[in-house]
Design a protein around this motif. Sequence first.
Motif, PDB file in Angstrom:
ATOM      1  N   GLY A  76      -8.090  17.848  27.950  1.00 38.54           N
ATOM      2  CA  GLY A  76      -8.688  16.582  27.537  1.00 38.54           C
ATOM      3  C   GLY A  76      -9.766  16.149  28.509  1.00 38.54           C
ATOM      4  N   LEU A  77     -10.778  15.459  27.989  1.00 36.32           N
ATOM      5  CA  LEU A  77     -11.886  14.956  28.806  1.00 36.32           C
ATOM      6  C   LEU A  77     -12.196  13.530  28.390  1.00 36.32           C
ATOM      7  N   VAL A  78     -12.290  12.624  29.368  1.00 35.00           N
ATOM      8  CA  VAL A  78     -12.684  11.243  29.105  1.00 35.00           C
ATOM      9  C   VAL A  78     -13.901  10.927  29.970  1.00 35.00           C
ATOM     10  N   VAL A  79     -15.004  10.519  29.334  1.00 29.57           N
ATOM     11  CA  VAL A  79     -16.215  10.134  30.057  1.00 29.57           C
ATOM     12  C   VAL A  79     -16.569   8.702  29.671  1.00 29.57           C
ATOM     13  N   GLY A 131      -4.069  19.634  30.566  1.00 27.94           N
ATOM     14  CA  GLY A 131      -4.707  19.029  31.729  1.00 27.94           C
ATOM     15  C   GLY A 131      -5.716  17.999  31.292  1.00 27.94           C
ATOM     16  N   LEU A 132      -6.037  17.062  32.189  1.00 27.37           N
ATOM     17  CA  LEU A 132      -6.937  15.958  31.884  1.00 27.37           C
ATOM     18  C   LEU A 132      -8.084  15.940  32.888  1.00 27.37           C
ATOM     19  N   ILE A 133      -9.301  15.875  32.372  1.00 24.72           N
ATOM     20  CA  ILE A 133     -10.508  15.755  33.196  1.00 24.72           C
ATOM     21  C   ILE A 133     -11.089  14.380  32.937  1.00 24.72           C
ATOM     22  N   VAL A 134     -11.360  13.647  33.992  1.00 24.86           N
ATOM     23  CA  VAL A 134     -11.809  12.273  33.821  1.00 24.86           C
ATOM     24  C   VAL A 134     -12.871  11.956  34.863  1.00 24.86           C
ATOM     25  N   ALA A 135     -13.912  11.221  34.461  1.00 17.65           N
ATOM     26  CA  ALA A 135     -14.971  10.818  35.381  1.00 17.65           C
ATOM     27  C   ALA A 135     -14.429   9.780  36.360  1.00 17.65           C
ATOM     28  N   ARG A 136     -14.980   9.779  37.580  1.00 24.03           N
ATOM     29  CA  ARG A 136     -14.448   8.888  38.612  1.00 24.03           C
ATOM     30  C   ARG A 136     -14.487   7.427  38.167  1.00 24.03           C
ATOM     31  N   TYR A 137     -15.602   6.997  37.571  1.00 22.93           N
ATOM     32  CA  TYR A 137     -15.713   5.598  37.152  1.00 22.93           C
ATOM     33  C   TYR A 137     -14.610   5.244  36.160  1.00 22.93           C
ATOM     34  N   THR A 138     -14.291   6.185  35.281  1.00 23.56           N
ATOM     35  CA  THR A 138     -13.230   5.956  34.295  1.00 23.56           C
ATOM     36  C   THR A 138     -11.853   5.991  34.935  1.00 23.56           C
ATOM     37  N   ALA A 139     -11.697   6.837  35.962  1.00 26.18           N
ATOM     38  CA  ALA A 139     -10.380   7.034  36.572  1.00 26.18           C
ATOM     39  C   ALA A 139      -9.928   5.854  37.412  1.00 26.18           C
ATOM     40  N   VAL A 140     -10.885   5.149  38.023  1.00 29.57           N
ATOM     41  CA  VAL A 140     -10.534   4.105  38.991  1.00 29.57           C
ATOM     42  C   VAL A 140      -9.607   3.060  38.365  1.00 29.57           C
ATOM     43  N   GLY A 141      -8.426   2.892  38.955  1.00 27.35           N
ATOM     44  CA  GLY A 141      -7.480   1.880  38.517  1.00 27.35           C
ATOM     45  C   GLY A 141      -6.702   2.222  37.265  1.00 27.35           C
ATOM     46  N   ARG A 142      -6.968   3.411  36.677  1.00 22.61           N
ATOM     47  CA  ARG A 142      -6.304   3.733  35.410  1.00 22.61           C
ATOM     48  C   ARG A 142      -5.313   4.882  35.525  1.00 22.61           C
ATOM     49  N   VAL A 155      -4.507  16.542  36.659  1.00 20.58           N
ATOM     50  CA  VAL A 155      -5.749  15.770  36.529  1.00 20.58           C
ATOM     51  C   VAL A 155      -6.808  16.297  37.493  1.00 20.58           C
ATOM     52  N   VAL A 156      -8.043  16.382  37.012  1.00 17.53           N
ATOM     53  CA  VAL A 156      -9.209  16.641  37.860  1.00 17.53           C
ATOM     54  C   VAL A 156     -10.203  15.513  37.625  1.00 17.53           C
ATOM     55  N   ILE A 157     -10.685  14.921  38.712  1.00 18.53           N
ATOM     56  CA  ILE A 157     -11.670  13.843  38.622  1.00 18.53           C
ATOM     57  C   ILE A 157     -13.050  14.431  38.894  1.00 18.53           C
ATOM     58  N   ILE A 158     -13.954  14.280  37.939  1.00 18.11           N
ATOM     59  CA  ILE A 158     -15.326  14.770  38.116  1.00 18.11           C
ATOM     60  C   ILE A 158     -16.252  13.606  38.445  1.00 18.11           C
ATOM     61  N   ASP A 159     -17.503  13.949  38.785  1.00 17.20           N
ATOM     62  CA  ASP A 159     -18.502  12.947  39.171  1.00 17.20           C
ATOM     63  C   ASP A 159     -17.995  12.126  40.350  1.00 17.20           C
ATOM     64  N   ALA A 160     -17.315  12.812  41.265  1.00 13.98           N
ATOM     65  CA  ALA A 160     -16.715  12.151  42.419  1.00 13.98           C
ATOM     66  C   ALA A 160     -17.418  12.627  43.685  1.00 13.98           C
ATOM     67  N   ALA A 161     -18.210  11.745  44.270  1.00 14.97           N
ATOM     68  CA  ALA A 161     -18.928  12.105  45.497  1.00 14.97           C
ATOM     69  C   ALA A 161     -18.031  12.037  46.718  1.00 14.97           C
ATOM     70  N   ALA A 162     -16.858  11.452  46.595  1.00  9.42           N
ATOM     71  CA  ALA A 162     -15.920  11.325  47.709  1.00  9.42           C
ATOM     72  C   ALA A 162     -14.520  11.645  47.214  1.00  9.42           C
ATOM     73  N   ALA A 309     -18.763  22.172  36.612  1.00  6.90           N
ATOM     74  CA  ALA A 309     -17.889  22.304  35.441  1.00  6.90           C
ATOM     75  C   ALA A 309     -16.956  23.501  35.596  1.00  6.90           C
ATOM     76  N   ALA A 310     -17.500  24.627  36.061  1.00  2.00           N
ATOM     77  CA  ALA A 310     -16.665  25.816  36.259  1.00  2.00           C
ATOM     78  C   ALA A 310     -15.573  25.550  37.283  1.00  2.00           C
ATOM     79  N   ALA A 311     -15.913  24.821  38.354  1.00  2.00           N
ATOM     80  CA  ALA A 311     -14.920  24.511  39.386  1.00  2.00           C
ATOM     81  C   ALA A 311     -13.829  23.601  38.846  1.00  2.00           C
ATOM     82  N   ALA A 312     -14.213  22.613  38.029  1.00  2.00           N
ATOM     83  CA  ALA A 312     -13.220  21.685  37.477  1.00  2.00           C
ATOM     84  C   ALA A 312     -12.248  22.406  36.547  1.00  2.00           C
ATOM     85  N   ILE A 313     -12.775  23.266  35.684  1.00  6.96           N
ATOM     86  CA  ILE A 313     -11.916  23.995  34.752  1.00  6.96           C
ATOM     87  C   ILE A 313     -11.018  24.975  35.506  1.00  6.96           C
ATOM     88  N   ASP A 314     -11.565  25.677  36.483  1.00  2.00           N
ATOM     89  CA  ASP A 314     -10.761  26.609  37.278  1.00  2.00           C
ATOM     90  C   ASP A 314      -9.633  25.867  37.989  1.00  2.00           C
TER      91      ASP A 314
END
Length: 341
Positions: A76-79, A131-142, A155-162, A309-314
């Motif tokens: 699953g992916l949530v953006v 598995g669930l892939i979620v953008a950092r902005y979406t993940a915060v607090g949820r 869970v893997v959080i993408i678009d995460a600079a930290a 993307a390849a790193a997140a899926i792996d």
Amino acid sequence: MSSEHPPAQRPRAATRTDVARYAGVSTAVVSFVVNDGPKPVSEATRRRVLDAVAHLGYRPNRTARALSLGSTKTLGLVVPDATNPFFAEYTQQLQQAAADLGYALLMTAGGPGPDAELRSMLDLCDRQIDGLIVARYTAVGRLEELHRHGTQPPVVIIDAAAPVPGYATVGPDAADGMSMVVGHLLGLHDHQSVSLIIGDSVEPVADGRETGWRQAHAQAGRDIGQVARTAFTRDGGYRAGRELLQGTDRPTAVVTSSDLQAIGLLMAARDLHLRVPEDLAVASFDGTEETRYTAPPLTTVRQPVTAMAAAAIDQIVHHRPPTHQTFPMELLVRRSCGCPT
């Protein structure tokens, strides 16, 4: 006599038994071929089974297979915004990386209402995703709320600079990327400062973009420019651009925290009869394909979405220990900053 015709019956779907009978093998052998194991099958037998599958139009029952294997082979992916070119390109690369490993990807985007992202995550989890892939902005607090509902796949959080403690994260070196493009404007083009248009929803320290912007000014020995905080949209960039460019201290250079904001800024400059790059240098962050087709084409720092993307899926498919993976960005120099074509 009635003129009505009886409704046409749908043809019966081929079953594993039909395939076995057509190929002259047992149903177990059909299962071994379709599922690529667990027992080996000779090449000649495998070819007969595959010919039967093609001839009969047989489609394996994925639900039954998932129950037997304990896996749906679905992620699953949530953006936050599926219309944003950055997330559209990222989703495409995630789909390809998942398909390369035999997985399907279900994507959903945040909708109206304060709990839309959480509802999306819960809905995907109800579908027994692996598995669930979620953008950092979406993940915060949820994610904590998702855990309280008693359902949380890997869970893997993408678009995460930290890093996010306890979770696997993938993101760009945003501070270095922003420092790179701002340093280009300050150094090669000798602007006294560069103003910043940045999203109003970011966490300044964790996001990295504002940090990189400040670092570039410090390294060049310059005072920082103005900051405008707005939405990550074309309209947000347009409104912030109007505010900056009509002020008494109009900047000579502006960098934006997304390509969409830069596109809005270009429109604001045109409406105010300012030429880019002669009157105003513009650069952006993300590097989507859309930046090649603006007028003029945008100088930008590009996020390596294919590698991320390849790193997140792996990470999620192979159940790697949760770590933070950072990827370098690339400066793409085009005409909007004042460089020749």
